[in-house]
Design an enzyme around this catalytic site. Structure first.
Site, PDB file in Angstrom:
ATOM      1  N   TYR A  74      39.158  28.465  -5.882  1.00 38.42           N
ATOM      2  CA  TYR A  74      39.252  27.271  -6.731  1.00 38.42           C
ATOM      3  C   TYR A  74      39.870  27.651  -8.059  1.00 38.42           C
ATOM      4  CZ  TYR A  74      37.491  22.987  -9.005  1.00 38.42           C
ATOM      5  OH  TYR A  74      37.371  21.794  -9.664  1.00 38.42           O
TER       6      TYR A  74
ATOM      7  N   ASN B 239       1.365   1.570   7.017  1.00 41.05           N
ATOM      8  CA  ASN B 239       1.032   0.749   5.856  1.00 41.05           C
ATOM      9  C   ASN B 239       0.872   1.570   4.588  1.00 41.05           C
ATOM     10  OD1 ASN B 239       0.755  -1.879   7.205  1.00 41.05           O
ATOM     11  ND2 ASN B 239      -0.864  -0.819   8.302  1.00 41.05           N
TER      12      ASN B 239
ATOM     13  N   ASP C 272       8.062  -1.545  10.913  1.00 41.41           N
ATOM     14  CA  ASP C 272       7.122  -0.528  10.445  1.00 41.41           C
ATOM     15  C   ASP C 272       6.313   0.067  11.599  1.00 41.41           C
ATOM     16  OD1 ASP C 272       5.612  -2.756  10.954  1.00 41.41           O
ATOM     17  OD2 ASP C 272       4.539  -2.764   9.038  1.00 41.41           O
TER      18      ASP C 272
ATOM     19  N   ARG D 226       0.802  -1.234   0.000  1.00 48.59           N
ATOM     20  CA  ARG D 226       0.000   0.000   0.000  1.00 48.59           C
ATOM     21  C   ARG D 226       0.834   1.284   0.000  1.00 48.59           C
ATOM     22  NH1 ARG D 226      -3.956  -0.512   4.747  1.00 48.59           N
ATOM     23  NH2 ARG D 226      -2.741  -2.321   5.374  1.00 48.59           N
TER      24      ARG D 226
HETATM   25  C1  UD1 Z   1      -0.052  -8.633  13.144  1.00 51.44           C
HETATM   26  C2  UD1 Z   1      -0.565  -9.532  14.272  1.00 51.44           C
HETATM   27  C3  UD1 Z   1      -1.831  -8.924  14.862  1.00 51.44           C
HETATM   28  C4  UD1 Z   1      -1.562  -7.516  15.337  1.00 51.44           C
HETATM   29  C5  UD1 Z   1      -0.956  -6.666  14.220  1.00 51.44           C
HETATM   30  C6  UD1 Z   1      -0.506  -5.345  14.769  1.00 51.44           C
HETATM   31  C7  UD1 Z   1       0.069 -11.790  13.651  1.00 51.44           C
HETATM   32  C8  UD1 Z   1      -0.403 -13.084  13.096  1.00 51.44           C
HETATM   33  N1  UD1 Z   1      -0.837 -10.819  13.718  1.00 51.44           N
HETATM   34  O1  UD1 Z   1      -1.041  -8.672  12.125  1.00 51.44           O
HETATM   35  O2  UD1 Z   1      -2.293  -9.706  15.941  1.00 51.44           O
HETATM   36  O3  UD1 Z   1      -2.742  -6.917  15.822  1.00 51.44           O
HETATM   37  O4  UD1 Z   1       0.187  -7.332  13.655  1.00 51.44           O
HETATM   38  O5  UD1 Z   1      -0.123  -4.502  13.728  1.00 51.44           O
HETATM   39  O6  UD1 Z   1       1.217 -11.663  14.034  1.00 51.44           O
HETATM   40  N2  UD1 Z   1       6.309  -9.627   8.568  1.00 51.44           N
HETATM   41  C9  UD1 Z   1       7.455 -10.286   8.179  1.00 51.44           C
HETATM   42  N3  UD1 Z   1       7.369 -11.481   7.570  1.00 51.44           N
HETATM   43  C10 UD1 Z   1       6.176 -12.072   7.306  1.00 51.44           C
HETATM   44  C11 UD1 Z   1       5.010 -11.420   7.691  1.00 51.44           C
HETATM   45  C12 UD1 Z   1       5.098 -10.197   8.325  1.00 51.44           C
HETATM   46  O7  UD1 Z   1       8.558  -9.786   8.406  1.00 51.44           O
HETATM   47  O8  UD1 Z   1       6.192 -13.169   6.746  1.00 51.44           O
HETATM   48  C13 UD1 Z   1       6.415  -8.332   9.223  1.00 51.44           C
HETATM   49  C14 UD1 Z   1       5.794  -7.234   8.394  1.00 51.44           C
HETATM   50  O9  UD1 Z   1       6.799  -6.614   7.617  1.00 51.44           O
HETATM   51  C15 UD1 Z   1       5.253  -6.293   9.453  1.00 51.44           C
HETATM   52  C16 UD1 Z   1       4.918  -7.203  10.623  1.00 51.44           C
HETATM   53  O10 UD1 Z   1       5.647  -8.389  10.413  1.00 51.44           O
HETATM   54  O11 UD1 Z   1       6.242  -5.384   9.880  1.00 51.44           O
HETATM   55  C17 UD1 Z   1       3.449  -7.471  10.787  1.00 51.44           C
HETATM   56  O12 UD1 Z   1       2.983  -8.152   9.647  1.00 51.44           O
HETATM   57  P1  UD1 Z   1       1.528  -7.950   9.091  1.00 51.44           P
HETATM   58  O13 UD1 Z   1       1.282  -8.902   7.991  1.00 51.44           O
HETATM   59  O14 UD1 Z   1       1.275  -6.524   8.828  1.00 51.44           O
HETATM   60  O15 UD1 Z   1       0.671  -8.385  10.358  1.00 51.44           O
HETATM   61  P2  UD1 Z   1      -0.827  -8.145  10.600  1.00 51.44           P
HETATM   62  O16 UD1 Z   1      -1.618  -9.023   9.701  1.00 51.44           O
HETATM   63  O17 UD1 Z   1      -1.130  -6.711  10.580  1.00 51.44           O
END
Ligand code: UD1
Ligand code: CA
Length: 456
Positions: free
Chosen positions: A384, A224, A103, A16
């Site tokens: 210069y 995001n 993030d 996004r």
């Molecule tokens: C996650 C939490 C949720 C919480 C929310 C807060 C889980 C399953 N869920 O959801 O409970 O309320 O964060 O914002 O943990 N990332 C990786 N590798 C991956 C997936 C994600 O490094 O494979 C990193 C992303 O870059 C990001 C963070 O982990 O910085 C969170 O990932 P994201 O997919 O945004 O989690 P949410 O679905 O928002």
């Protein structure tokens, strides 16, 4: 608390943001999102910091200014639990592991320290939100104990009513975390390895689950989109402005101040609208900054006034100076007491001693100027030669007439006077008037040309 590891998740794509740059490298307050998190992690003095990166490839490790940090690639990205798993081979079993997010840039040391103080078990950072949309919900039993975290996409309608949400940030004993992560499954709505599933496992294992709330809600805001980034930038700038106001700094408008780094102010400092401070800036007592100044990596001593639209970069300005409007101090400028630098004067890599003035339209580069010198309007140091830079040295009590060129290397001895419009190519003797000009002549009876008229 004993040994601490920090794992920072930064592998996400950031679709996004609509950008070719990895999300965590976008800047807030002049610094990459993930760099904020790394810097905060450093304050906890951890045994190990591990950044999990993925999307955007090597750009993330390359961009970070960090020592003692390990980078682990997560490829493919199969969820937050999978991301933490990648870090585990690099962490020792002793002590605890704290999970942060690249993030979620504004998490503060005080909040994390509060988590560190909780004894034993699994500690979650949670927050109560009016609008919990998109967050994992904290599910508690009748006794109020946490039993699990359920993701929005997996939640029942009743669970979606829960206002206490998972910020994602958590701390667990490393040994147990390793065990729990190895038992994660992908049987959920997103087909991902959810880090949050370890909460249910902790409960099953009879491990206490604690919750801590952040000191400010903005600490746990994640980025995001560009609009969330802009909003959090504003929030942070308001925090900075409030911090300065509380200390007694006068801000003409706290909404029109930008601090991208660290601004330290003495007593009775006044800052007008639209100023931008970058890097490390130190303002002494009674310093006044006019509107729309840009000041970067600089120290400005007591009583100095900077008039509007001035740019100061990597410079040291002494006490009781008058700078600007429209002055430009470039890197390596060092001004002593009571120096005046006026409009459209550019100073670079130069030292100017007490009570000297360059008030109008000048370039002073690679120059040393003594005390009580007056640099006339339009004076240029020609530093210069097309290949190398050379120095100009000006002694004490020198008067340089307007529109003079000082061709470096050259020394203007103390007490010298330079006649206006001179091109000085050789050293001048002490206390004498030196000038280089063609003599003024008058051509008597000379006629101006007149426009030819053509007839057809
Ligand atoms: C996650 C939490 C949720 C919480 C929310 C807060 C889980 C399953 N869920 O959801 O409970 O309320 O964060 O914002 O943990 N990332 C990786 N590798 C991956 C997936 C994600 O490094 O494979 C990193 C992303 O870059 C990001 C963070 O982990 O910085 C969170 O990932 P994201 O997919 O945004 O989690 P949410 O679905 O928002
Ligand atoms: Ca997700």
């Amino acid at each position: 608390m004993n040994l601490l590891n920090v794992v920072i998740l930064a592998a996400g794509r950031g679709t996004r943001m609509h950008s070719d740059k990895p999300k965590v490298l976008h800047a807030l307050a002049g610094k990459a999102l993930v760099q904020h998190v790394v810097d905060c992690a450093h304050k906890l003095d951890p045994q190990q910091i591990c950044v999990v990166y993925g999307h955007g490839g090597e750009a993330v490790p390359k961009a970070l200014d960090t020592s003692d940090t390990i980078f682990v690639l997560q490829e493919p990205q199969l969820g937050t639990g999978h991301a933490v798993q990648q870090a585990m081979p690099h962490l020792e079993d002793d002590g605890h592991t704290l999970v942060l997010y690249g993030d979620v840039p504004l998490i503060q040391h005080a909040t994390l320290h509060q988590m560190q103080r909780v004894e034993g078990g699994l500690t979650l950072l949670t927050v109560n939100m009016e609008n919990a949309l998109g967050y994992g919900r904290i599910v508690r039993n009748e006794q109020g104990d946490v039993v699990s975290i359920v993701e929005e996409k997996d939640a029942t309608p009743e669970q979606r009513e829960i206002r206490e949400v998972n910020t994602g940030i958590l701390m667990a004993p490393t040994r147990l975390l390793r065990l729990w992560l190895s038992n994660l499954r992908t049987n959920n709505a997103q087909g991902e390895y959810y880090l949050t599933d370890i909460v249910g496992m902790a409960v099953e294992d009879g491990v206490a689950v604690h919750t801590v709330q952040p000191n400010h809600e903005w600490e746990i805001h994640g980025i995001n989109s560009k609009s969330q980034l802009a909003a959090l930038e504003r929030t942070w700038q308001q925090v900075e402005a409030q911090r300065l106001l509380v200390q007694g700094v006068t801000l003409a408008d706290p909404a029109r101040l930008d601090v991208r780094g660290r601004l330290e102010c003495g007593r009775d400092v006044e800052i007008d609208v639209g100023c931008l401070f970058e890097g490390e800036v130190k303002l002494g007592n009674n310093v006044q900054i006019g509107a729309y100044c840009i000041i970067k990596n600089a120290a400005i001593a007591d009583g100095t006034q900077i008039a509007p639209f001035s740019h100061i970069d990597s410079s040291v300005v002494g006490p009781d100076c008058r700078i600007g409007p429209y002055a430009r101090l470039r890197p390596g400028t060092r001004l002593h007491d009571e120096v005046h630098i006026g409009n459209f004067v550019e100073v670079k890599n130069s030292e100017i001693e007490r009570s000297s003035k360059a008030n109008h339209l000048s370039y002073i580069g690679d120059t040393t100027i003594g005390r009580r010198v007056n640099v006339g309007a339009g004076t240029i140091t020609c530093n210069y030669d097309g290949a190398n830079k050379h120095r100009t040295v000006i002694g004490d009590d020198v008067f340089i007439g307007s529109d003079t060129q000082l061709v470096a290397p050259v020394t203007v001895a103390s007490g010298s006077t330079i006649g206006a419009g001179s091109t000085i190519t050789r050293n001048t003797p002490e206390g004498e008037l030196t000038l280089s000009r063609s003599k003024q002549v008058t051509v008597n009876g000379w006629q101006r040309p007149v426009k030819k008229t053509t007839r057809e």
